[in-house]
Design a protein around this motif. Sequence first.
Motif, PDB file in Angstrom:
ATOM      1  N   TYR A  21      -8.243 -13.190   3.134  1.00  0.00           N
ATOM      2  CA  TYR A  21      -7.375 -12.148   3.309  1.00  0.00           C
ATOM      3  C   TYR A  21      -7.327 -11.130   2.117  1.00  0.00           C
ATOM      4  O   TYR A  21      -7.514 -11.808   1.033  1.00  0.00           O
ATOM      5  N   HIS A  22      -6.786 -10.186   2.307  1.00  0.00           N
ATOM      6  CA  HIS A  22      -6.524  -9.172   1.129  1.00  0.00           C
ATOM      7  C   HIS A  22      -5.602  -8.453   1.318  1.00  0.00           C
ATOM      8  O   HIS A  22      -5.267  -7.859   2.583  1.00  0.00           O
ATOM      9  N   ILE A  23      -4.643  -8.011   0.285  1.00  0.00           N
ATOM     10  CA  ILE A  23      -3.336  -7.382   0.315  1.00  0.00           C
ATOM     11  C   ILE A  23      -3.847  -5.811  -0.443  1.00  0.00           C
ATOM     12  O   ILE A  23      -3.729  -6.244  -1.873  1.00  0.00           O
ATOM     13  N   ARG A  24      -3.730  -4.959  -0.012  1.00  0.00           N
ATOM     14  CA  ARG A  24      -4.156  -3.605  -0.710  1.00  0.00           C
ATOM     15  C   ARG A  24      -3.088  -2.618  -0.302  1.00  0.00           C
ATOM     16  O   ARG A  24      -2.633  -2.388   0.726  1.00  0.00           O
ATOM     17  N   GLY A  25      -2.861  -1.661  -1.408  1.00  0.00           N
ATOM     18  CA  GLY A  25      -1.993  -0.552  -1.508  1.00  0.00           C
ATOM     19  C   GLY A  25      -0.586  -1.100  -2.120  1.00  0.00           C
ATOM     20  O   GLY A  25      -0.215  -2.101  -1.908  1.00  0.00           O
ATOM     21  N   GLU A  26       0.138   0.033  -2.375  1.00  0.00           N
ATOM     22  CA  GLU A  26       1.329  -0.279  -3.165  1.00  0.00           C
ATOM     23  C   GLU A  26       2.598   0.359  -2.425  1.00  0.00           C
ATOM     24  O   GLU A  26       3.645  -0.458  -2.274  1.00  0.00           O
ATOM     25  N   VAL A  28       2.680   1.559   1.138  1.00  0.00           N
ATOM     26  CA  VAL A  28       2.845   0.688   2.539  1.00  0.00           C
ATOM     27  C   VAL A  28       1.646  -0.203   2.554  1.00  0.00           C
ATOM     28  O   VAL A  28       0.536   0.495   3.184  1.00  0.00           O
ATOM     29  N   PRO A  29       1.779  -1.199   2.045  1.00  0.00           N
ATOM     30  CA  PRO A  29       0.493  -2.008   2.030  1.00  0.00           C
ATOM     31  C   PRO A  29      -0.048  -2.510   3.201  1.00  0.00           C
ATOM     32  O   PRO A  29       0.435  -2.448   4.383  1.00  0.00           O
ATOM     33  N   GLU A  30      -1.335  -2.516   3.117  1.00  0.00           N
ATOM     34  CA  GLU A  30      -2.413  -2.907   4.107  1.00  0.00           C
ATOM     35  C   GLU A  30      -2.948  -4.496   4.013  1.00  0.00           C
ATOM     36  O   GLU A  30      -2.991  -4.927   2.791  1.00  0.00           O
ATOM     37  N   TYR A  91       7.041   1.299   6.994  1.00  0.00           N
ATOM     38  CA  TYR A  91       8.063   1.700   5.751  1.00  0.00           C
ATOM     39  C   TYR A  91       7.322   1.147   4.667  1.00  0.00           C
ATOM     40  O   TYR A  91       6.831  -0.127   4.611  1.00  0.00           O
ATOM     41  N   ALA A  92       7.897   1.542   3.435  1.00  0.00           N
ATOM     42  CA  ALA A  92       7.499   1.073   2.406  1.00  0.00           C
ATOM     43  C   ALA A  92       7.992  -0.284   2.098  1.00  0.00           C
ATOM     44  O   ALA A  92       8.876  -0.818   2.572  1.00  0.00           O
ATOM     45  N   GLY A  93       7.342  -0.961   1.287  1.00  0.00           N
ATOM     46  CA  GLY A  93       7.628  -2.438   0.985  1.00  0.00           C
ATOM     47  C   GLY A  93       6.462  -3.380   0.304  1.00  0.00           C
ATOM     48  O   GLY A  93       5.551  -2.794  -0.074  1.00  0.00           O
ATOM     49  N   GLN A  94       6.438  -4.569   0.720  1.00  0.00           N
ATOM     50  CA  GLN A  94       5.512  -5.385   0.162  1.00  0.00           C
ATOM     51  C   GLN A  94       5.146  -6.394   1.215  1.00  0.00           C
ATOM     52  O   GLN A  94       5.801  -6.850   2.267  1.00  0.00           O
ATOM     53  N   GLY A 158       8.062  -7.425   3.435  1.00  0.00           N
ATOM     54  CA  GLY A 158       9.475  -7.054   2.852  1.00  0.00           C
ATOM     55  C   GLY A 158       9.640  -5.668   2.470  1.00  0.00           C
ATOM     56  O   GLY A 158       8.947  -5.108   2.009  1.00  0.00           O
ATOM     57  N   GLN A 159      10.707  -5.036   2.728  1.00  0.00           N
ATOM     58  CA  GLN A 159      11.211  -3.735   2.382  1.00  0.00           C
ATOM     59  C   GLN A 159      11.705  -3.550   1.156  1.00  0.00           C
ATOM     60  O   GLN A 159      12.335  -4.392   0.461  1.00  0.00           O
ATOM     61  N   GLY A 160      11.070  -2.582   0.531  1.00  0.00           N
ATOM     62  CA  GLY A 160      11.342  -2.486  -1.112  1.00  0.00           C
ATOM     63  C   GLY A 160      10.336  -3.235  -1.738  1.00  0.00           C
ATOM     64  O   GLY A 160       9.088  -3.568  -1.438  1.00  0.00           O
ATOM     65  N   ASN A 161      11.030  -3.876  -2.944  1.00  0.00           N
ATOM     66  CA  ASN A 161      10.195  -4.893  -3.790  1.00  0.00           C
ATOM     67  C   ASN A 161      10.744  -6.412  -3.122  1.00  0.00           C
ATOM     68  O   ASN A 161      12.120  -6.392  -2.610  1.00  0.00           O
ATOM     69  N   VAL A 162      10.126  -7.590  -3.117  1.00  0.00           N
ATOM     70  CA  VAL A 162      10.577  -8.622  -2.962  1.00  0.00           C
ATOM     71  C   VAL A 162      10.396  -9.480  -4.169  1.00  0.00           C
ATOM     72  O   VAL A 162       9.626  -9.682  -5.064  1.00  0.00           O
ATOM     73  N   PHE A 163      11.645 -10.260  -4.225  1.00  0.00           N
ATOM     74  CA  PHE A 163      11.712 -11.553  -5.334  1.00  0.00           C
ATOM     75  C   PHE A 163      12.013 -12.554  -4.661  1.00  0.00           C
ATOM     76  O   PHE A 163      12.657 -12.701  -3.708  1.00  0.00           O
TER      77      PHE A 163
END
Length: 256
Positions: A21-26, A28-30, A91-94, A158-163
């Motif tokens: 798998y690959h996670i792309r984009g900042e 709204v990631p794909e 929606y925006a996130g990670q 995760g919405q926004g940034n994830v920690f």
Amino acid sequence: MHIPQPVPTAISDESFAGVNYHIRGELVPELQIEISSQQVIFEHHVLLWKETQLNIELKKLPGAVKRKIAGLEFFVTRTAGSGRIAFSRDYAGQCVPLHLRQGEGLDVREHQFVAATDNLEYSFERIKGVQNMLLGGSGIFMDKFRAGSGDAIVWLHGQGNVFEVTLGDGDQLDVEAGAWLYKDPTVSLEAVTMGLKTGVFGGGGKLTWNRFTGPGRLAIQTMFIAPIEGLDTSNTATAAGAGGLAGALIGGLTRG
């Protein structure tokens, strides 16, 4: 106790549990998955694109009656065949991948699930506490995943940034009620309420959060949007139950 640290936002050519798998984009990631022998399950509305030879079918989840009563979906969609498929939420996130070794489990805040390998056990649990009293009805729920037959992956949004932070045995962290994303089953959760008795709040204000106790991992998201159609944030109880307890309290005071 260590403080929460940011989770990586992009992953290329990761392989685990029989899938690449690959996670792309900042913004709204794909999430792009290469399907071969191991199929994946997902909610139909997160599908972004797929190769034409890859088919989609329905899968019924166990406990359908209980899920229906709780207002949860009791069908998910599942890939069939081989090819590439991609998912995103609106929606925006990670996008966060969680690798589970056989026998391991994961507790996830509802509506954050994107996809998972089809060898997972997928159930739910109602979260007890103040949010359910505010929301009324069936309350809010926690998705529960367990790798019962081999290694598995769960992908979350995760919405926004994830920690993420790893809590030691007995370590505790207070988190705004809408801000937690996932946790290990060994991490306990309870609602904690503090009365605000001085200053502008007078004698009637209360502030509520979730208290998590280790050991285990806990993830925090920096933004929370309630995925409820027609959510009326002018209603203090509804806004509070959706995660913005402090904001709802302050907003209610300023509106009189």
